[in-house]
Design an enzyme around this catalytic site. Sequence first.
Site, short mmCIF file in Angstrom:
data_model
loop_
_atom_site.label_atom_id
_atom_site.label_comp_id
_atom_site.label_asym_id
_atom_site.label_seq_id
_atom_site.Cartn_x
_atom_site.Cartn_y
_atom_site.Cartn_z
N TYR A 1 -12.37 -12.65 2.00
CA TYR A 1 -12.61 -11.73 3.11
C TYR A 1 -13.69 -12.35 3.99
O TYR A 1 -14.62 -12.99 3.48
CB TYR A 1 -13.19 -10.42 2.60
CG TYR A 1 -12.23 -9.34 2.15
CD1 TYR A 1 -11.09 -9.01 2.87
CD2 TYR A 1 -12.52 -8.58 1.02
CE1 TYR A 1 -10.26 -7.98 2.45
CE2 TYR A 1 -11.70 -7.54 0.60
CZ TYR A 1 -10.57 -7.25 1.32
OH TYR A 1 -9.75 -6.22 0.92
N ASN B 1 -6.12 -4.60 6.44
CA ASN B 1 -6.30 -4.40 5.02
C ASN B 1 -5.72 -3.05 4.63
O ASN B 1 -6.19 -2.02 5.12
CB ASN B 1 -7.79 -4.43 4.67
CG ASN B 1 -8.02 -4.52 3.17
OD1 ASN B 1 -7.94 -5.60 2.61
ND2 ASN B 1 -8.26 -3.40 2.53
N GLU B 2 -4.71 -3.06 3.78
CA GLU B 2 -4.11 -1.81 3.30
C GLU B 2 -3.97 -0.83 4.45
O GLU B 2 -4.46 0.30 4.40
CB GLU B 2 -4.98 -1.22 2.20
CG GLU B 2 -5.09 -2.16 1.03
CD GLU B 2 -5.70 -1.51 -0.19
OE1 GLU B 2 -6.56 -0.66 -0.02
OE2 GLU B 2 -5.27 -1.85 -1.29
N TYR C 1 -3.67 -1.87 -8.51
CA TYR C 1 -4.79 -1.62 -9.42
C TYR C 1 -4.31 -0.66 -10.51
O TYR C 1 -4.70 0.50 -10.52
CB TYR C 1 -5.98 -1.03 -8.65
CG TYR C 1 -6.63 -2.02 -7.71
CD1 TYR C 1 -6.05 -2.34 -6.49
CD2 TYR C 1 -7.80 -2.68 -8.07
CE1 TYR C 1 -6.62 -3.26 -5.64
CE2 TYR C 1 -8.39 -3.61 -7.22
CZ TYR C 1 -7.80 -3.89 -6.01
OH TYR C 1 -8.37 -4.82 -5.17
N TYR D 1 -18.22 -6.24 -10.95
CA TYR D 1 -16.80 -5.90 -10.92
C TYR D 1 -16.11 -6.04 -12.29
O TYR D 1 -14.91 -5.88 -12.40
CB TYR D 1 -16.06 -6.74 -9.87
CG TYR D 1 -14.95 -5.97 -9.17
CD1 TYR D 1 -15.23 -5.09 -8.14
CD2 TYR D 1 -13.63 -6.12 -9.57
CE1 TYR D 1 -14.23 -4.37 -7.53
CE2 TYR D 1 -12.62 -5.41 -8.95
CZ TYR D 1 -12.92 -4.54 -7.93
OH TYR D 1 -11.91 -3.83 -7.32
N ASN E 1 -12.46 -3.17 4.09
CA ASN E 1 -12.76 -2.24 2.98
C ASN E 1 -13.79 -2.87 2.03
O ASN E 1 -14.96 -2.90 2.36
CB ASN E 1 -11.48 -1.82 2.25
CG ASN E 1 -11.65 -0.44 1.62
OD1 ASN E 1 -11.90 0.51 2.36
ND2 ASN E 1 -11.56 -0.32 0.31
N ALA E 2 -13.33 -3.38 0.87
CA ALA E 2 -14.16 -4.22 0.01
C ALA E 2 -15.47 -3.59 -0.47
O ALA E 2 -16.36 -4.30 -0.93
CB ALA E 2 -14.48 -5.55 0.71
N GLU E 3 -15.60 -2.28 -0.33
CA GLU E 3 -16.84 -1.61 -0.75
C GLU E 3 -18.06 -2.19 -0.05
O GLU E 3 -19.16 -2.20 -0.59
CB GLU E 3 -17.03 -1.64 -2.28
CG GLU E 3 -16.05 -0.80 -3.04
CD GLU E 3 -14.69 -1.44 -3.18
OE1 GLU E 3 -13.72 -0.85 -2.71
OE2 GLU E 3 -14.59 -2.53 -3.75
N GLU F 1 -3.61 -8.31 -3.74
CA GLU F 1 -4.78 -8.01 -4.57
C GLU F 1 -4.23 -7.49 -5.87
O GLU F 1 -3.62 -6.42 -5.90
CB GLU F 1 -5.65 -6.92 -3.94
CG GLU F 1 -6.51 -7.37 -2.80
CD GLU F 1 -7.28 -6.20 -2.16
OE1 GLU F 1 -7.62 -5.23 -2.86
OE2 GLU F 1 -7.49 -6.25 -0.94
C1 IPT Z 1 -8.55 -2.18 -2.36
C2 IPT Z 1 -9.14 -2.83 -1.13
O1 IPT Z 1 -8.19 -3.53 -0.38
C3 IPT Z 1 -10.27 -3.75 -1.45
O2 IPT Z 1 -10.94 -4.08 -0.27
C4 IPT Z 1 -11.20 -3.11 -2.42
O3 IPT Z 1 -11.74 -1.98 -1.79
C5 IPT Z 1 -10.44 -2.73 -3.65
O4 IPT Z 1 -9.40 -1.87 -3.36
C6 IPT Z 1 -11.25 -1.95 -4.66
O5 IPT Z 1 -12.28 -2.71 -5.12
S1 IPT Z 1 -8.10 -0.50 -2.00
C7 IPT Z 1 -7.04 0.13 -3.29
C8 IPT Z 1 -7.55 0.14 -4.62
C9 IPT Z 1 -6.70 1.52 -2.92
#
Ligand code: IPT
Length: 903
Positions: A79, A182-183, A238, A338, A123-125, A271
């Site tokens: 990113y 992103n998403e 995820y 993480y 996003n990426a927190e 991801e």
């Molecule tokens: C996904 C995002 O694309 C990434 O930037 C980061 O936020 C990650 O999740 C979580 O660490 S969002 C997805 C889990 C809904």
Amino acid sequence: MRRLALLLVLLLVTGAATPVAAAAPAHTVSYDRYSLKVDGERVFLWSGEFHYFRLPSPELWRDVLEKIRAAGFNGVSLYFNWAYHSPAPGEYDFSGVRDVDRLLRLTEELGLYVVARPGPYINAEVSGGGFPAWLKQVDGRARSSDPGYTAAYREWLSHINPILARHQITRGGSVIAYNVENEYAANTDAQYMQDLQDTARAAGIDVPITHNQCCDASWTPTWASGLGAVQIPGVDDYPQSFECQTPDVWGPWGPGTTERLSDNAPVYAAEYQAGAIDLNRAGYDRCRELTGPSYMRYFYKSNLITSGATMFGYYMAFGGTNWGWLGQPNDVYTSYDYGAAITESRQLTDKYAEFKRQGYFVRAVEPLRHTDTATAPPSSDAAVETLARANPSTGTQFVLARSLDGGSSTLDWSTPDGRYSVPVTVGARDALVLVAGYDLGGQRLVWSSSELMTHTRSGGRDVALLYGRTGTDGSTVLRYGSRPAVQVLAGSVRSSFAGGDLKLDYRHEGLSRVLVTGGGRPPMLLLLGTNETAAEFWQFGSVLVRSPSLVRDATVSGSTVTLRADTSARTSVEVFAPARRLVVGHGVVPTRTTSSGSLAGTLRGPDPVRLPTLTGWRTQREPVADDSGWTVADRGLPSGTYGYDQGHVWYRGHFTAGGTETAVKLNAITGKNGVYQVWLNGTYLGWAKGGTQADSDAPVNPDPGPGTFTLPPLAPGTPAVLSVLVGNMGHNDDWTADDTRFKQPRGLVGAALIGADTPVSWRLRGNEPDPVRGPFNTGGLLGERAGWHLPGHRSGDWRPAPDTLAPGVTWYRTEFALDLPRDQDVPVALRFDGTGAYRVLMYVNGWQMGQFTADLGPQKEFVLPAGVLRTHGKNTVALAVIALEESTPGPVSLVPLANHRVR
Ligand code: IPT
């Protein structure tokens, strides 16, 4: 003469600024429904996510990228964080820790492909999801084609795109794909999605454009067709959720199957979960367990076979640190470890070993890059499920044997070389990928019930490494024109020969070794290991090394093999290469030649190190300064209006008491976990939690922002001043693309006296961006504004530390010297013990490396990367201790998190 010197200087300067060696050969990048291709050759993209902005030490980027490469990854997903580079509209900084050109040069040097993900939204927190705080003041919905937003993001792209463009593979660089947005799934605007791509193309981006669709293909649009469609649409998955407190609960977010979104592009797991954010503050060790080797084996191997995906971005390979005010307030704290394969302090975990076993396989076995679904061999026991793919040109088959509860089964396997009964044992929550019909170097692998990790051709022979779970039986069948000679060099292996098939039967234990010669093929050394012994192998080109320690690189020149390796203790090393001499770092290592034809030696470990005790603390209260120079709040109270966007904001409200005021009612919005504190004429009135995001996922928002504080009696005509310290925690993300979370204000949003209509005139003061350390380094504590956190500040008049702190901000400073051994890597953390109603912002040599929240937990140790920390020389630590109530802070110490000799 002078002119010549000037010319030289110019050459040097421009030379330094030219990133890609002009002579680097350019390549073509293309793709079909199976895989990416570079110069027409199929590429299996096995990449891990890395955030340079979470490691403010370019020197250590190399360390992490080398570790990523050594695990068998051939790429990184990166990113690029707009907010990190842009403190104000029109201002962009790509220097120092923000030098992404340097980062990309490193990937080129290390031969890692890059999927570049410049957002604009990431996003990426991270604070604002990567949107700079100043964008909150820009009219027009973010993540739409609104003109206000469009002008802003085009500004960012006009800076980042040219950098990415010149680092593309097509110009001799490393960038193999470019991910937009992103998403992007809620409140979408196809015109915007299209413009991002048109803007990239206009800047010379010519590699395939990708997107990471949220969660599974049920989210629309997928950006696979229509306006705004990308070339390679991918999916984020995820499956394990982020519930680290229950690491045994499997797959709450679905089966995690990577899905095909396009018929003419490869399946892309943009991801794929490789760790988790610690939403419930369970600690990252739990997140590492939730996403540990068992999950990796079951889910990652399933992906290979169910979907035939050949593009992976594992999120995260290394998480890093939310230093300064980089983190987004709702989901994360300082550490962004993480639960990744490589920890925040850059240590390798059992997840790293699993990545290595799978990554080496994916890299070594080329037929995997081009597969179709195939008929799976029936399994005699339903406890073991089978699925299969095959390469249409070579016929090579890949069979997934997976089990949730564990079981033993016999597969009735019609391989390209005949039909066989293959017994397999699969553990609970485990999966194997077995190979049949594979031309392995000069050999023919008919089938194996062991997993193939890698193979190489070296010194005129094939070397293959296979493995299985300790104690399980394995068999490997190889085909020969005539009976070969079989020599068991180590372990217990039975062999039989019938119908051209050499069958080896063994139990997976330690490392067995078999040398097969003759039979009409080149010689072959088979290494038959366990999950654990296989993971001790490292491969660079044709060189295979066995060592429990990290091997960063291996090269052969003449009869010398040179390794770069780290050791945390005395360890063995064995090199499989046609060499007679072993050099590690700069030193020759005495070796003996083994019966396997390898060189074996021993590497010594590091010397012990001791870190100094932190003593000599001096303290000073945050100054109660004259506020006449502060900003007048003439356009409302929220701090962003005045450009005070990071960390704390001080407010002063002046009024002349009417005599009937009984209380003050305040409201501050800080983002989750933020607090604010209130004083009247220097007397503490108390604290309250700041308001959090207006969350569309949680419409019943507890919004604890408002607080009512009782005032002491004030005589009419008394001049009074309210002081309010608001601790902002960062900016919300914009996941829903509707501005509601992201544009939520920060700072005071409401203030009224109760009992009288007395007017209050407010002033405020907040942060100024640090020109070196970047926009997130400091907030607006008065000590920060006065430079009390900086190494140069003189604290001669500061006092010895008291035992008990009054509510408010007390600054601490001390110094310590380090002189760590030059050839050792000792990651150091600042450790805080104690609990109570206080928080600590910590600064090391002026860098704000985290916030210890004694009232919330769970983090006690804060990693200080070398670079920020001077490992040879004097260091300054400054702490801003923010007591919400009278507090007795616990001890602070330096702790070593590891110790490696690095060569
Ligand atoms: C996904 C995002 O694309 C990434 O930037 C980061 O936020 C990650 O999740 C979580 O660490 S969002 C997805 C889990 C809904």
